[in-house]
Design a protein around this motif. Structure first.
Motif, PDB file in Angstrom:
ATOM      1  N   SER A 164       9.127 130.636  10.285  1.00 13.16           N
ATOM      2  CA  SER A 164       9.591 131.137  11.576  1.00 13.16           C
ATOM      3  C   SER A 164      10.976 130.563  11.890  1.00 13.16           C
ATOM      4  O   SER A 164      11.390 129.538  11.328  1.00 13.16           O
ATOM      5  CB  SER A 164       8.615 130.742  12.678  1.00 13.16           C
ATOM      6  OG  SER A 164       8.667 129.346  12.908  1.00 13.16           O
ATOM      7  N   VAL A 165      11.641 131.220  12.815  1.00 15.79           N
ATOM      8  CA  VAL A 165      12.943 130.725  13.278  1.00 15.79           C
ATOM      9  C   VAL A 165      12.764 129.333  13.872  1.00 15.79           C
ATOM     10  O   VAL A 165      13.576 128.445  13.647  1.00 15.79           O
ATOM     11  CB  VAL A 165      13.558 131.686  14.313  1.00 15.79           C
ATOM     12  CG1 VAL A 165      14.897 131.166  14.813  1.00 15.79           C
ATOM     13  CG2 VAL A 165      13.724 133.080  13.729  1.00 15.79           C
ATOM     14  N   ARG A 166      11.691 129.129  14.601  1.00 10.47           N
ATOM     15  CA  ARG A 166      11.441 127.837  15.245  1.00 10.47           C
ATOM     16  C   ARG A 166      11.308 126.716  14.215  1.00 10.47           C
ATOM     17  O   ARG A 166      11.867 125.632  14.391  1.00 10.47           O
ATOM     18  CB  ARG A 166      10.176 127.915  16.107  1.00 10.47           C
ATOM     19  CG  ARG A 166       9.758 126.608  16.735  1.00 10.47           C
ATOM     20  CD  ARG A 166      10.825 125.916  17.553  1.00 10.47           C
ATOM     21  NE  ARG A 166      11.124 126.617  18.776  1.00 10.47           N
ATOM     22  CZ  ARG A 166      12.146 126.291  19.570  1.00 10.47           C
ATOM     23  NH1 ARG A 166      12.934 125.273  19.277  1.00 10.47           N
ATOM     24  NH2 ARG A 166      12.389 126.977  20.654  1.00 10.47           N
ATOM     25  N   GLN A 178      17.918 132.972  16.839  1.00 11.43           N
ATOM     26  CA  GLN A 178      16.914 134.032  16.882  1.00 11.43           C
ATOM     27  C   GLN A 178      17.580 135.400  17.055  1.00 11.43           C
ATOM     28  O   GLN A 178      17.239 136.363  16.368  1.00 11.43           O
ATOM     29  CB  GLN A 178      15.955 133.753  18.040  1.00 11.43           C
ATOM     30  CG  GLN A 178      14.749 134.645  18.088  1.00 11.43           C
ATOM     31  CD  GLN A 178      13.815 134.220  19.211  1.00 11.43           C
ATOM     32  OE1 GLN A 178      14.266 133.904  20.314  1.00 11.43           O
ATOM     33  NE2 GLN A 178      12.532 134.197  18.929  1.00 11.43           N
ATOM     34  N   ARG A 205      17.607 138.522  14.420  1.00 14.42           N
ATOM     35  CA  ARG A 205      17.071 139.823  14.842  1.00 14.42           C
ATOM     36  C   ARG A 205      18.053 140.944  14.553  1.00 14.42           C
ATOM     37  O   ARG A 205      17.635 142.056  14.226  1.00 14.42           O
ATOM     38  CB  ARG A 205      16.754 139.807  16.334  1.00 14.42           C
ATOM     39  CG  ARG A 205      15.442 139.181  16.647  1.00 14.42           C
ATOM     40  CD  ARG A 205      15.100 139.357  18.103  1.00 14.42           C
ATOM     41  NE  ARG A 205      13.891 138.645  18.407  1.00 14.42           N
ATOM     42  CZ  ARG A 205      13.618 138.124  19.595  1.00 14.42           C
ATOM     43  NH1 ARG A 205      14.466 138.251  20.584  1.00 14.42           N
ATOM     44  NH2 ARG A 205      12.486 137.492  19.781  1.00 14.42           N
TER      45      ARG A 205
END
Length: 114
Positions: free
Chosen positions: A43-45, A105, A109
């Motif tokens: 994930s980006v996180r 993020q 995207r």
């Protein structure tokens, strides 16, 4: 991050520009990061938190530089490192010299939209 390093090395070998040539192109470094994350299901996180070593909630130039040095070929020239860094900072929408989680993020995207 071996996949990201390999993508950058392939770009070097092919003679590709390291930063976008126009405003509607994504920096190759960001595209390679996106592919790396997608291949590994990250994930980006997770990526953001791994790079945000001081826990400030924003990736400053030093953290981004360390990431670029780590993820790019160790033999990259200072100019190539600066170009990779500039490519990543091009998604800094407020022009602060720091990338927030939201900046990263949003940049990733945009790759999915194009």
């Amino acid at each position: 991050f071996d996949g990201f390093i390999a993508a950058i090395k392939e770009g070097h070998a092919a003679g590709l520009a390291l930063v976008s040539q126009s405003d509607d192109e994504m920096p190759p470094a960001l595209a390679a990061l996106h592919a790396f994350m997608r291949e590994r299901g990250l994930s980006v996180r997770v990526v953001f938190d791994a790079v945000d070593t001081d826990g400030s909630g924003a990736l400053d130039v030093a953290e981004l530089r360390d990431m670029v040095r780590t993820l790019s070929a160790p033999d990259a020239s200072p100019l190539e490192l600066k170009q990779l860094l500039a490519g990543l900072l091009s998604i800094d929408v407020k022009n602060t010299g720091r990338l927030t989680f939201r900046d990263l993020q949003r940049g990733l995207r945009l790759l999915r939209v194009k």
